[in-house]
Enzyme design. Sequence first.
Site: not given
Length: 286
Positions: A2-3, A153
Amino acid sequence: MPELPEVETIKNDLRGLVVGSRIERAEVREPALVEQPPQEEFVRRLGGARVTGARRRAKHLVVELDTGEALVFQLKIGGQLLLVPPVEEPEDSVMLVLSLDGGRRLLLRDQTGFSRARLLGEKELAERLSGLGPEPFSEEFTVRYLKERLGSRRAQIKPLLLDQSLISGIGNIYADEILYDARLSPRRRASSLSEEEWERLYAAIRSNLAAGIEHRGTTVRLYRDVLGRAGEHQNHLRVFERHGGPCPRCGAEVVRERVGGRPTHYCPRCQDGGGSAGDGVQLELE
Ligand SMILES: [Zn+2]
């Protein structure tokens, strides 16, 4: 697993179906579930508590109680919260049973066994959630935030999307779909994205998560809502687990490769690979 959209759906279901109920009794059927406090205390402190609210933070489901404590679930991989009845009692893999007043029971079921629960006081909860990045639908989450936090990054963009300390709630399914919409290779170095690409990525994050919520989640395998129903967003996926099939945008074959250790699905033709970084020692190459 589940997100954000799946946990959001479960949270909304709990608000409609369970908030206001009293937990008459808690029964832990799988001791590995309870991270904190010790199991006996977990069970004792839940008994008699009334559920006063439900909310979501990142992929955490927070069930608020009238005792001032919160029951926090991490529904990892296969976690389901099921209301019995109307859902039929599952035959296996039940980790927790909360008997509610009125004869109903809220069951936590996980066929993978990875789900975890904690019963936390206010301070413990705040501490537990303090390391999480902004919610994608909050005011704090802007194109500028995305660019400033990720743009310096050199890491590949996909693992950064999954990093919960940077952005809350994105997991492997939505990350692949977001990068497809943004037309970015999952291997692109964050530091190589243009202004326009940051804007595309930002828009794709919000639109994909919003569509997932709209469709009540994605059921690839195990996800179910509180009434045991599958979501519908799996019918709208373009690349996730569509490898071997044609890209809906350009017709090239969608591929599946490991990126940052995770199975990743993308179209090598229309998800721009310019400035991509390999999986290994890319830092020395510049
Ligand atoms: Zn394509």
